[in-house]
Design a protein around this motif. Structure first.
Motif, PDB file in Angstrom:
ATOM      1  N   GLY A  13      25.207  -1.544  -3.412  1.00  0.00           N
ATOM      2  CA  GLY A  13      24.311  -0.890  -2.468  1.00  0.00           C
ATOM      3  C   GLY A  13      22.889  -1.419  -2.616  1.00  0.00           C
ATOM      4  O   GLY A  13      22.467  -1.822  -3.704  1.00  0.00           O
ATOM      5  N   GLY A  14      22.152  -1.463  -1.532  1.00  0.00           N
ATOM      6  CA  GLY A  14      20.759  -1.897  -1.589  1.00  0.00           C
ATOM      7  C   GLY A  14      19.877  -0.862  -2.282  1.00  0.00           C
ATOM      8  O   GLY A  14      20.210   0.330  -2.318  1.00  0.00           O
ATOM      9  N   ASN A  15      18.774  -1.299  -2.825  1.00  0.00           N
ATOM     10  CA  ASN A  15      17.865  -0.393  -3.528  1.00  0.00           C
ATOM     11  C   ASN A  15      16.974   0.369  -2.545  1.00  0.00           C
ATOM     12  O   ASN A  15      16.602  -0.159  -1.486  1.00  0.00           O
ATOM     13  N   GLY A  16      16.630   1.606  -2.926  1.00  0.00           N
ATOM     14  CA  GLY A  16      15.663   2.367  -2.131  1.00  0.00           C
ATOM     15  C   GLY A  16      14.267   1.790  -2.305  1.00  0.00           C
ATOM     16  O   GLY A  16      13.969   1.103  -3.286  1.00  0.00           O
ATOM     17  N   CYS A  17      13.388   2.078  -1.360  1.00  0.00           N
ATOM     18  CA  CYS A  17      12.035   1.492  -1.349  1.00  0.00           C
ATOM     19  C   CYS A  17      10.976   2.546  -1.710  1.00  0.00           C
ATOM     20  O   CYS A  17      11.077   3.709  -1.310  1.00  0.00           O
ATOM     21  N   VAL A  18       9.986   2.106  -2.483  1.00  0.00           N
ATOM     22  CA  VAL A  18       8.806   2.934  -2.719  1.00  0.00           C
ATOM     23  C   VAL A  18       7.721   2.430  -1.764  1.00  0.00           C
ATOM     24  O   VAL A  18       7.263   1.289  -1.874  1.00  0.00           O
ATOM     25  N   GLY A  19       7.350   3.240  -0.807  1.00  0.00           N
ATOM     26  CA  GLY A  19       6.352   2.833   0.169  1.00  0.00           C
ATOM     27  C   GLY A  19       5.565   4.031   0.663  1.00  0.00           C
ATOM     28  O   GLY A  19       6.020   5.180   0.572  1.00  0.00           O
ATOM     29  N   PHE A  20       4.356   3.767   1.203  1.00  0.00           N
ATOM     30  CA  PHE A  20       3.504   4.848   1.704  1.00  0.00           C
ATOM     31  C   PHE A  20       2.960   4.471   3.071  1.00  0.00           C
ATOM     32  O   PHE A  20       2.716   3.290   3.361  1.00  0.00           O
ATOM     33  N   ARG A  21       2.778   5.472   3.870  1.00  0.00           N
ATOM     34  CA  ARG A  21       2.273   5.260   5.216  1.00  0.00           C
ATOM     35  C   ARG A  21       0.801   4.879   5.145  1.00  0.00           C
ATOM     36  O   ARG A  21      -0.021   5.595   4.565  1.00  0.00           O
ATOM     37  N   ARG A  22       0.483   3.726   5.684  1.00  0.00           N
ATOM     38  CA  ARG A  22      -0.913   3.256   5.688  1.00  0.00           C
ATOM     39  C   ARG A  22      -1.267   2.797   7.104  1.00  0.00           C
ATOM     40  O   ARG A  22      -0.805   1.760   7.572  1.00  0.00           O
ATOM     41  N   GLU A  23      -2.072   3.610   7.782  1.00  0.00           N
ATOM     42  CA  GLU A  23      -2.522   3.256   9.121  1.00  0.00           C
ATOM     43  C   GLU A  23      -4.044   3.363   9.183  1.00  0.00           C
ATOM     44  O   GLU A  23      -4.680   3.899   8.260  1.00  0.00           O
ATOM     45  N   LYS A  24      -4.612   2.910  10.269  1.00  0.00           N
ATOM     46  CA  LYS A  24      -6.071   2.796  10.378  1.00  0.00           C
ATOM     47  C   LYS A  24      -6.787   4.107  10.094  1.00  0.00           C
ATOM     48  O   LYS A  24      -7.768   4.156   9.348  1.00  0.00           O
ATOM     49  N   PHE A  25      -6.288   5.177  10.672  1.00  0.00           N
ATOM     50  CA  PHE A  25      -6.974   6.450  10.496  1.00  0.00           C
ATOM     51  C   PHE A  25      -6.229   7.392   9.533  1.00  0.00           C
ATOM     52  O   PHE A  25      -6.549   8.564   9.413  1.00  0.00           O
ATOM     53  N   ILE A  26      -5.172   6.858   8.864  1.00  0.00           N
ATOM     54  CA  ILE A  26      -4.431   7.662   7.884  1.00  0.00           C
ATOM     55  C   ILE A  26      -4.296   6.837   6.606  1.00  0.00           C
ATOM     56  O   ILE A  26      -3.247   6.307   6.291  1.00  0.00           O
ATOM     57  N   PRO A  27      -5.391   6.707   5.860  1.00  0.00           N
ATOM     58  CA  PRO A  27      -5.365   5.846   4.667  1.00  0.00           C
ATOM     59  C   PRO A  27      -4.515   6.407   3.543  1.00  0.00           C
ATOM     60  O   PRO A  27      -4.056   5.677   2.671  1.00  0.00           O
ATOM     61  N   LEU A  28      -4.316   7.708   3.507  1.00  0.00           N
ATOM     62  CA  LEU A  28      -3.549   8.310   2.420  1.00  0.00           C
ATOM     63  C   LEU A  28      -2.306   9.015   2.964  1.00  0.00           C
ATOM     64  O   LEU A  28      -2.030  10.181   2.673  1.00  0.00           O
ATOM     65  N   GLY A  29      -1.548   8.274   3.795  1.00  0.00           N
ATOM     66  CA  GLY A  29      -0.330   8.851   4.373  1.00  0.00           C
ATOM     67  C   GLY A  29       0.720   9.109   3.308  1.00  0.00           C
ATOM     68  O   GLY A  29       0.644   8.614   2.178  1.00  0.00           O
ATOM     69  N   GLY A  30       1.688   9.884   3.667  1.00  0.00           N
ATOM     70  CA  GLY A  30       2.732  10.251   2.712  1.00  0.00           C
ATOM     71  C   GLY A  30       3.735   9.132   2.464  1.00  0.00           C
ATOM     72  O   GLY A  30       3.650   8.036   3.037  1.00  0.00           O
ATOM     73  N   PRO A  31       4.718   9.394   1.610  1.00  0.00           N
ATOM     74  CA  PRO A  31       5.739   8.396   1.283  1.00  0.00           C
ATOM     75  C   PRO A  31       6.633   8.101   2.480  1.00  0.00           C
ATOM     76  O   PRO A  31       7.021   9.015   3.212  1.00  0.00           O
ATOM     77  N   ASP A  32       6.942   6.836   2.682  1.00  0.00           N
ATOM     78  CA  ASP A  32       7.827   6.477   3.794  1.00  0.00           C
ATOM     79  C   ASP A  32       8.801   5.356   3.415  1.00  0.00           C
ATOM     80  O   ASP A  32       9.233   4.571   4.246  1.00  0.00           O
ATOM     81  N   GLY A  33       9.156   5.257   2.126  1.00  0.00           N
ATOM     82  CA  GLY A  33      10.121   4.241   1.685  1.00  0.00           C
ATOM     83  C   GLY A  33      11.525   4.568   2.163  1.00  0.00           C
ATOM     84  O   GLY A  33      12.024   5.692   1.976  1.00  0.00           O
ATOM     85  N   GLY A  34      12.193   3.627   2.798  1.00  0.00           N
ATOM     86  CA  GLY A  34      13.531   3.840   3.359  1.00  0.00           C
ATOM     87  C   GLY A  34      14.645   3.650   2.333  1.00  0.00           C
ATOM     88  O   GLY A  34      14.448   3.108   1.248  1.00  0.00           O
ATOM     89  N   ASP A  35      15.841   4.094   2.716  1.00  0.00           N
ATOM     90  CA  ASP A  35      17.023   3.973   1.847  1.00  0.00           C
ATOM     91  C   ASP A  35      17.616   2.569   1.928  1.00  0.00           C
ATOM     92  O   ASP A  35      17.512   1.879   2.954  1.00  0.00           O
ATOM     93  N   GLY A  36      18.304   2.182   0.854  1.00  0.00           N
ATOM     94  CA  GLY A  36      19.048   0.934   0.870  1.00  0.00           C
ATOM     95  C   GLY A  36      20.349   1.086   1.635  1.00  0.00           C
ATOM     96  O   GLY A  36      20.897   2.190   1.767  1.00  0.00           O
TER      97      GLY A  36
END
Length: 354
Positions: free
Chosen positions: A16-39
């Motif tokens: 199985g693929g590994n899950g991702c550690v990622g965070f939402r980073r957009e122009k006006f949302i510098p501290l967005g929440g986690p958005d890492g997808g599943d493998g």
């Protein structure tokens, strides 16, 4: 057609693929929440029966089969792509055994039948699953699990209608050449046939059956002597056995009477699988041309009485094709009667429909 009827292979499903550690980073949302997808899940390995295959010889050259790995998860809650399943074609009649446990895990007896032999691993979870009221920025993701890996033993049991049974040099290969288009090797020494051969006997247009020439058996075959018990299994799926007996026998320079030949083979059948003795079995007294005509009746009756033989028997000379065709016509009639009987039973068991 000659066939290879045993092979060992290694199958491995995709991880199985590994899950991702990622965070939402957009122009006006510098501290967005986690958005890492599943493998993605790993691909699985299947074996599938294919009526166009009749031998396991390909598995002597390629013995390892591996399905695709699942893709890792990505940011923006993007799931990884699942690994592609791998389907491996095998002949109809293949038995699959797990080598580690010696357990039969499948028996593919009809075209298109499919068996899962190695399950793909599950994809890991991305960090979006680990967000909580106390942890708004989880750095955690899980790895995909490993796909299953197995060593398998493949055994092919022929799906022939008729099995030829007898000692080496009883004339089985000569008979199959006489009644079909099969061309097995024929020679005047034991163990000419080293592999099972199949022949199609066409009695009339669109009326035929498959006959299997099994390598000759000797005493102790059920315990692996001679060419071994691996050939006895090909008789298990036949509907009728033709037991060929050499009327002028000579085994290793020591004479063995026709009745003794029959009894010796019967002992091997019982040892390997007692149910084989329950199958219809016709006696074929071969090489009749080597017995003087005025002695034939006395010799034949002596054998039948000694065996207390109650079923059908035939006198043939396979090398001269004398008496072979009436047997094939009787075999076809036997199968026709079987079919009619089974159809009648099926109709009788059918529920009443007003």
């Amino acid at each position: 057609m000659k066939l290879v009827d045993e092979a060992n292979i290694q199958v491995r499903a995709g991880n199985g693929g590994n899950g991702c550690v990622g965070f939402r980073r957009e122009k006006f949302i510098p501290l967005g929440g986690p958005d890492g997808g599943d493998g993605g899940d790993g691909g699985s390995v299947y074996l599938q029966a294919d009526e166009n295959l009749n031998t396991l010889v390909d598995f002597r050259h390629q013995t390892r089969f591996k399905a695709e790995r699942g893709q890792d998860g990505m940011g923006r809650q993007m799931y990884g792509k699942g690994g592609q399943d791998l389907t491996v074609g095998v002949p109809v009649g293949t038995v699959i055994i797990n080598v580690a446990t010696d357990e039969i895990i499948g028996d593919l007896t009809r075209h298109g039948q499919r068996l899962l032999v190695a399950q793909g691993g599950q994809g890991g979870l991305g960090n979006m699953h680990f967000k909580s009221s106390t942890n708004r920025a989880p750095q955690r993701a899980t790895s995909g699990t490993e796909g299953e890996e197995r060593e398998l033993k493949l055994e092919l049991k022929l799906l022939a209608d008729v099995g030829l049974l007898g000692f080496p040099n009883a004339g089985k290969s000569t008979l199959i050449r006489a009644v079909s288009a099969a061309t097995p090797k024929v020679a005047d020494y034991p163990f000419t046939t080293l592999y099972p051969n199949l022949g199609v006997v066409s009695v009339e247009p669109h009326r035929s059956f498959v006959i299997a020439d099994i390598p000759g058996l000797i005493e102790g075959a059920a315990d692996g002597a001679g060419l071994g018990a691996q050939f006895l299994r090909h008789l298990q799926r036949t509907r009728l056995l033709l037991h060929l007996v050499d009327m002028a026998p000579m085994e290793g320079g020591v004479e063995m009477s026709p009745a003794d030949q029959v009894r010796a083979i019967e002992r091997e059948l019982i040892k390997h699988d007692p149910e084989l003795m329950q199958k219809p079995r016709w006696l074929i007294l071969n090489k009749s041309d080597l017995i003087l005509e005025d002695e034939w009746e006395e010799v034949t009756q002596g054998i039948l009485q000694e065996l207390d033989w109650k079923d059908r028997w035939y006198r043939v000379s396979a090398i001269g094709r004398d008496g072979t065709w009436p047997i094939m016509k009787d075999v076809m009639a036997f199968f026709d009667a079987q079919r009619e009987e089974q159809e009648a039973e099926r109709l009788n068991e059918a529920p009443y429909q007003p």
